[in-house]
Design a protein around this motif. Structure first.
Motif, PDB file in Angstrom:
ATOM      1  N   PRO A 112      18.955  -2.954  91.997  1.00 33.91           N
ATOM      2  CA  PRO A 112      17.779  -2.199  92.422  1.00 33.91           C
ATOM      3  C   PRO A 112      17.190  -2.756  93.705  1.00 33.91           C
ATOM      4  CG  PRO A 112      17.126  -3.797  90.797  1.00 33.91           C
ATOM      5  CD  PRO A 112      18.618  -3.962  90.978  1.00 33.91           C
ATOM      6  N   ASP A 113      16.329  -1.994  94.303  1.00 32.55           N
ATOM      7  CA  ASP A 113      15.484  -2.521  95.369  1.00 32.55           C
ATOM      8  C   ASP A 113      14.281  -3.217  94.724  1.00 32.55           C
ATOM      9  OD1 ASP A 113      17.155  -1.256  97.257  1.00 32.55           O
ATOM     10  OD2 ASP A 113      16.042   0.622  97.014  1.00 32.55           O
ATOM     11  N   GLY A 114      13.538  -3.965  95.510  1.00 29.36           N
ATOM     12  CA  GLY A 114      12.307  -4.539  94.988  1.00 29.36           C
ATOM     13  C   GLY A 114      12.475  -5.925  94.415  1.00 29.36           C
ATOM     14  N   ASP A 115      11.512  -6.300  93.570  1.00 29.67           N
ATOM     15  CA  ASP A 115      11.421  -7.669  93.082  1.00 29.67           C
ATOM     16  C   ASP A 115      12.587  -8.032  92.171  1.00 29.67           C
ATOM     17  OD1 ASP A 115       9.045  -7.911  94.432  1.00 29.67           O
ATOM     18  OD2 ASP A 115       7.812  -7.403  92.678  1.00 29.67           O
ATOM     19  N   LEU A 116      13.050  -9.250  92.340  1.00 30.93           N
ATOM     20  CA  LEU A 116      14.075  -9.827  91.483  1.00 30.93           C
ATOM     21  C   LEU A 116      13.560 -11.170  90.964  1.00 30.93           C
ATOM     22  CD1 LEU A 116      17.269  -9.116  93.654  1.00 30.93           C
ATOM     23  CD2 LEU A 116      16.522  -7.874  91.610  1.00 30.93           C
ATOM     24  N   PRO A 117      13.979 -11.620  89.811  1.00 32.93           N
ATOM     25  CA  PRO A 117      14.937 -10.981  88.905  1.00 32.93           C
ATOM     26  C   PRO A 117      14.352  -9.746  88.225  1.00 32.93           C
ATOM     27  CG  PRO A 117      14.023 -12.936  87.888  1.00 32.93           C
ATOM     28  CD  PRO A 117      13.498 -12.925  89.295  1.00 32.93           C
ATOM     29  N   ALA A 118      15.218  -8.832  87.875  1.00 36.35           N
ATOM     30  CA  ALA A 118      14.823  -7.560  87.286  1.00 36.35           C
ATOM     31  C   ALA A 118      15.433  -7.426  85.896  1.00 36.35           C
ATOM     32  CB  ALA A 118      15.305  -6.411  88.173  1.00 36.35           C
ATOM     33  N   PRO A 119      14.835  -6.604  85.042  1.00 36.26           N
ATOM     34  CA  PRO A 119      15.458  -6.334  83.742  1.00 36.26           C
ATOM     35  C   PRO A 119      16.778  -5.591  83.943  1.00 36.26           C
ATOM     36  CG  PRO A 119      13.636  -4.832  84.127  1.00 36.26           C
ATOM     37  CD  PRO A 119      13.585  -5.847  85.235  1.00 36.26           C
ATOM     38  N   ALA A 120      17.601  -5.568  82.913  1.00 40.31           N
ATOM     39  CA  ALA A 120      18.909  -4.916  83.028  1.00 40.31           C
ATOM     40  C   ALA A 120      19.186  -4.050  81.811  1.00 40.31           C
ATOM     41  CB  ALA A 120      20.017  -5.959  83.185  1.00 40.31           C
ATOM     42  N   ILE A 121      19.929  -2.977  82.053  1.00 34.75           N
ATOM     43  CA  ILE A 121      20.398  -2.098  80.977  1.00 34.75           C
ATOM     44  C   ILE A 121      21.925  -2.070  81.040  1.00 34.75           C
ATOM     45  CG2 ILE A 121      20.343   0.209  79.957  1.00 34.75           C
ATOM     46  CD1 ILE A 121      17.693   0.691  81.383  1.00 34.75           C
ATOM     47  N   VAL A 122      22.565  -2.440  79.950  1.00 37.50           N
ATOM     48  CA  VAL A 122      24.022  -2.445  79.856  1.00 37.50           C
ATOM     49  C   VAL A 122      24.454  -1.172  79.133  1.00 37.50           C
ATOM     50  CG1 VAL A 122      26.059  -3.649  78.994  1.00 37.50           C
ATOM     51  CG2 VAL A 122      24.067  -4.957  79.804  1.00 37.50           C
ATOM     52  N   PHE A 123      25.247  -0.342  79.797  1.00 42.60           N
ATOM     53  CA  PHE A 123      25.700   0.930  79.237  1.00 42.60           C
ATOM     54  C   PHE A 123      27.091   0.744  78.622  1.00 42.60           C
ATOM     55  CE2 PHE A 123      22.653   1.977  82.557  1.00 42.60           C
ATOM     56  CZ  PHE A 123      21.806   2.847  81.871  1.00 42.60           C
ATOM     57  N   VAL A 124      27.202   1.075  77.347  1.00 50.43           N
ATOM     58  CA  VAL A 124      28.422   0.839  76.568  1.00 50.43           C
ATOM     59  C   VAL A 124      29.068   2.188  76.264  1.00 50.43           C
ATOM     60  CG1 VAL A 124      29.367  -0.129  74.437  1.00 50.43           C
ATOM     61  CG2 VAL A 124      27.426  -1.248  75.586  1.00 50.43           C
ATOM     62  N   HIS A 125      30.213   2.429  76.877  1.00 48.86           N
ATOM     63  CA  HIS A 125      30.875   3.726  76.713  1.00 48.86           C
ATOM     64  C   HIS A 125      31.457   3.890  75.312  1.00 48.86           C
ATOM     65  CE1 HIS A 125      35.063   2.249  76.809  1.00 48.86           C
ATOM     66  NE2 HIS A 125      34.696   1.400  77.754  1.00 48.86           N
ATOM     67  N   GLY A 126      31.875   5.111  75.011  1.00 51.05           N
ATOM     68  CA  GLY A 126      32.445   5.429  73.714  1.00 51.05           C
ATOM     69  C   GLY A 126      33.948   5.269  73.689  1.00 51.05           C
ATOM     70  N   GLY A 127      34.564   5.964  72.765  1.00 51.16           N
ATOM     71  CA  GLY A 127      36.009   5.869  72.626  1.00 51.16           C
ATOM     72  C   GLY A 127      36.416   6.208  71.212  1.00 51.16           C
ATOM     73  N   PRO A 128      37.642   5.871  70.862  1.00 53.19           N
ATOM     74  CA  PRO A 128      38.629   5.168  71.681  1.00 53.19           C
ATOM     75  C   PRO A 128      39.084   5.965  72.900  1.00 53.19           C
ATOM     76  CG  PRO A 128      39.204   5.027  69.349  1.00 53.19           C
ATOM     77  CD  PRO A 128      38.117   6.047  69.470  1.00 53.19           C
ATOM     78  N   VAL A 129      39.362   5.237  73.968  1.00 51.50           N
ATOM     79  CA  VAL A 129      39.826   5.796  75.231  1.00 51.50           C
ATOM     80  C   VAL A 129      41.229   5.254  75.496  1.00 51.50           C
ATOM     81  CG1 VAL A 129      39.420   5.913  77.712  1.00 51.50           C
ATOM     82  CG2 VAL A 129      37.480   5.939  76.138  1.00 51.50           C
ATOM     83  N   PRO A 130      42.223   6.112  75.704  1.00 45.87           N
ATOM     84  CA  PRO A 130      43.585   5.613  75.949  1.00 45.87           C
ATOM     85  C   PRO A 130      43.630   4.600  77.083  1.00 45.87           C
ATOM     86  CG  PRO A 130      43.609   7.990  75.643  1.00 45.87           C
ATOM     87  CD  PRO A 130      42.167   7.589  75.715  1.00 45.87           C
ATOM     88  N   ALA A 131      44.411   3.547  76.909  1.00 42.31           N
ATOM     89  CA  ALA A 131      44.487   2.480  77.903  1.00 42.31           C
ATOM     90  C   ALA A 131      44.988   2.985  79.244  1.00 42.31           C
ATOM     91  CB  ALA A 131      45.388   1.357  77.391  1.00 42.31           C
ATOM     92  N   GLU A 132      45.785   4.071  79.228  1.00 40.47           N
ATOM     93  CA  GLU A 132      46.369   4.575  80.470  1.00 40.47           C
ATOM     94  C   GLU A 132      45.412   5.482  81.251  1.00 40.47           C
ATOM     95  OE1 GLU A 132      47.469   5.340  77.436  1.00 40.47           O
ATOM     96  OE2 GLU A 132      49.117   3.914  77.122  1.00 40.47           O
ATOM     97  N   MET A 133      44.269   5.821  80.667  1.00 40.89           N
ATOM     98  CA  MET A 133      43.394   6.800  81.303  1.00 40.89           C
ATOM     99  C   MET A 133      42.800   6.266  82.599  1.00 40.89           C
ATOM    100  SD  MET A 133      40.116   8.801  79.712  1.00 40.89           S
ATOM    101  CE  MET A 133      41.147   9.525  78.449  1.00 40.89           C
ATOM    102  N   ARG A 134      42.837   7.093  83.633  1.00 42.59           N
ATOM    103  CA  ARG A 134      42.226   6.774  84.920  1.00 42.59           C
ATOM    104  C   ARG A 134      41.437   7.989  85.398  1.00 42.59           C
ATOM    105  NH1 ARG A 134      43.696   2.852  83.059  1.00 42.59           N
ATOM    106  NH2 ARG A 134      44.862   1.109  83.945  1.00 42.59           N
ATOM    107  N   PRO A 135      40.230   7.780  85.927  1.00 44.81           N
ATOM    108  CA  PRO A 135      39.558   6.493  86.051  1.00 44.81           C
ATOM    109  C   PRO A 135      39.115   5.979  84.683  1.00 44.81           C
ATOM    110  CG  PRO A 135      38.061   8.254  86.667  1.00 44.81           C
ATOM    111  CD  PRO A 135      39.404   8.900  86.453  1.00 44.81           C
ATOM    112  N   THR A 136      38.843   4.672  84.633  1.00 37.46           N
ATOM    113  CA  THR A 136      38.363   4.077  83.400  1.00 37.46           C
ATOM    114  C   THR A 136      36.883   4.414  83.218  1.00 37.46           C
ATOM    115  OG1 THR A 136      37.884   2.004  84.540  1.00 37.46           O
ATOM    116  CG2 THR A 136      40.060   2.224  83.495  1.00 37.46           C
ATOM    117  N   PRO A 137      36.344   4.265  81.999  1.00 32.68           N
ATOM    118  CA  PRO A 137      34.986   4.753  81.724  1.00 32.68           C
ATOM    119  C   PRO A 137      33.892   4.262  82.651  1.00 32.68           C
ATOM    120  CG  PRO A 137      36.116   4.336  79.674  1.00 32.68           C
ATOM    121  CD  PRO A 137      37.030   3.840  80.761  1.00 32.68           C
ATOM    122  N   ARG A 138      33.973   3.026  83.133  1.00 31.95           N
ATOM    123  CA  ARG A 138      32.865   2.554  83.980  1.00 31.95           C
ATOM    124  C   ARG A 138      32.762   3.331  85.286  1.00 31.95           C
ATOM    125  NH1 ARG A 138      34.707  -3.309  86.496  1.00 31.95           N
ATOM    126  NH2 ARG A 138      36.946  -2.944  86.515  1.00 31.95           N
TER     127      ARG A 138
END
Length: 502
Positions: free
Chosen positions: A290-316
């Motif tokens: 983000p812009d602005g003051d650091l350190p900042a809070p964080a949100i970790v986004f956890v994708h679903g699945g199962p997702v085939p290992a060969e899939m491109r692009p990967t979830p992130r």
């Protein structure tokens, strides 16, 4: 006149098709329920050498004895293994192969090897009994559900199944299926029992994801039907199953659309138009600063699945997760996406470790306030939330979940009281804030897990805020470009950020 050969799954025999066969015959069809060696009233014929090849030969002999020039051959559950083996030897006699709530075994696959984890556990537990020897005992009345949903079955039906079931010869489940490829090009139909956890919509989504293992299912000669019942439709819905089999024999059914010529829905643009943000890639983790003051809070986004290992692009790199991460970065928090490796239902433990490692990496970053973290779970990533709900760490200020799976689906093979069951873990969440985004047009099986979660949360007095998406679908962020959907995203993000800053 259509001729059917009906082949049932483990422990059962031709008796299980009795009512269905009567309905098919009333429609003018010729019907041949198969009782394989060692099963049903042929249980006395089994011996230590009874294996898959024995059952394949049973069906080859049956096919040779039937006068009809071509047959529709139906394999339920384990029964698809001998069905495919016999069809491979008599392809000219087969008009259509029907997979009735069955897997897709390939050459070299043994039934025990490719079974769902719950079925495998059931078989292995039975095989370890002292009297098992070369026979695997049939389930007790309360164990049938471990092998597939018993929805629609009365107690009397379950008791009859148990009474008539025969021990399964071990070799039928451990001997690999051998296929020459002779059945390639034969018309096939898949019948999904949706209460057991699989549906046309689910498979279409997997095809849309680009899973190369499923591309053959888009062939015009492959059709599909859904049955809204459990794993034993010949007992729970014989009338509906009869209609489906007659329609399948006539070449009817839903066809899957191939995704090769068009962009899959999960790669369509995010519903909010957001500016680019700086991104830093560290291994499997991406941080949007983000812009602005650091350190900042964080949100970790956890994708679903199962997702085939060969899939491109990967979830992130999918627009949904990039969109959320950019959005929260623009509002002053660090947005984090991660590829956590949930490629198969057996990967939950490894995925949980990878998510935990990603969170610790983020918390250790000097630009992040390590005591102000939220974790946001999506879809099949929902079960990963169970551990932090069961024992919330002090630095976790909020858990969010969007169209999540919050208890194992019927065909997942995961214990309902096990490690990855948020609907149980929420009873220990205490005052931890939870923001749950729910879509109106959710899949029935997923919606049932959400209702179970909310009921448990209410009983425990957990702090749950529900954000509804009117008219929303699973994965709505790239398919429902409505103001209601946009407002749901804004509302959920505001709530999570409020808990981070509160």
């Amino acid at each position: 006149m259509t001729a059917f050969v009906l082949v049932s799954g483990s422990w059962t025999g031709g008796w299980i098709w009795q009512e269905l066969a009567a309905r098919l015959r009333e429609s003018g069809a010729e019907v041949h329920p198969a009782t394989l060696t060692g099963m049903g009233d042929r249980r006395h014929l089994a011996g230590p050498g009874t294996d898959l090849e024995t059952h394949v030969e049973d069906l080859v002999q049956l096919i040779d004895e039937v006068d009809a020039p071509q047959l529709v051959i139906v394999g339920h559950d384990y029964g698809i293994h001998p069905v495919l083996g016999a069809a491979d030897r008599r392809p000219d006699r087969i008009a259509r192969i029907v997979y009735l709530d069955a897997g897709m075994p390939q050459d070299g696959d043994a039934a025990l090897q490719v079974a769902d984890q719950a079925v495998r556990d059931l078989l292995l537990d039975a095989a370890e009994q002292e009297n098992a020897d070369w026979r695997i005992p049939a389930p007790a009345p309360d164990e049938w559900q471990r092998g597939g949903s018993v929805a629609g079955l009365s107690e009397e039906a379950l008791a009859r199944m148990t009474r008539l079931a025969a021990p399964q010869p071990r070799g039928t489940l451990t001997q690999p299926l051998r296929l020459s490829g002779a059945t390639a090009g034969l018309p096939t139909t898949g019948v999904f029992c949706t209460v057991n956890g699989t549906s046309i919509a689910m498979v279409q989504a997997l095809v849309g994801f680009g899973d190369p293992r499923l591309q053959s299912l888009t062939d015009p000669q492959v059709s599909f039907f859904d049955l809204d019942t459990g794993h034993w439709p010949m007992l729970s819905a014989p009338g509906e199953l009869s209609a489906v089999l007659l329609a399948a024999a006539a070449g009817e059914g839903h066809r899957l659309s191939a995704a090769a010529t068009e962009r899959p829905a999960h790669l369509d643009p995010f519903l909010l138009d957001l500016p680019e943000r700086p991104r830093e890639r560290v291994g499997a983790v991406d941080l949007y600063r983000p812009d602005g003051d650091l350190p900042a809070p964080a949100i970790v986004f956890v994708h679903g699945g199962p997702v085939p290992a060969e899939m491109r692009p990967t979830p992130r790199d999918w627009p949904t997760f990039v969109g959320y991460a950019r959005y929260v970065a623009g509002l002053g928090a660090v947005g984090v996406t991660v590829d956590h490796g949930l490629h198969d239902l057996h990967d939950y433990a490894e995925a949980a470790e990878n998510v935990s490692a990603a969170v610790e990496l983020v918390r250790a970053d000097p630009r992040v306030d390590g005591d102000r973290i939220a974790i946001w779970y999506f879809s099949g990533g929902g079960p990963l939330s169970a551990e932090v709900l069961a024992a919330p760490p002090s630095w976790l200020r909020c858990v969010a979940a969007t169209y999540p799976v919050l208890a194992p689906l019927p065909n997942w093979g995961m214990a309902a009281d096990g490690r990855f069951v948020p609907a149980t873990a929420v009873r220990s969440a205490g005052a931890l804030p939870i923001v749950l985004t729910r879509v109106e047009l959710e899949r029935t099986d997923i919606d049932a897990t959400i209702e179970k979660f909310l009921a448990a949360a209410k009983d425990a007095g957990a702090d749950v805020e529900v954000v509804d998406v009117p008219g929303g679908h699973h994965g709505f962020e790239t398919v429902d470009l409505t103001e209601e959907a946009r407002e749901a995203v804004r509302h959920a993000v505001r709530s999570v950020l409020g808990h981070l800053r509160g």
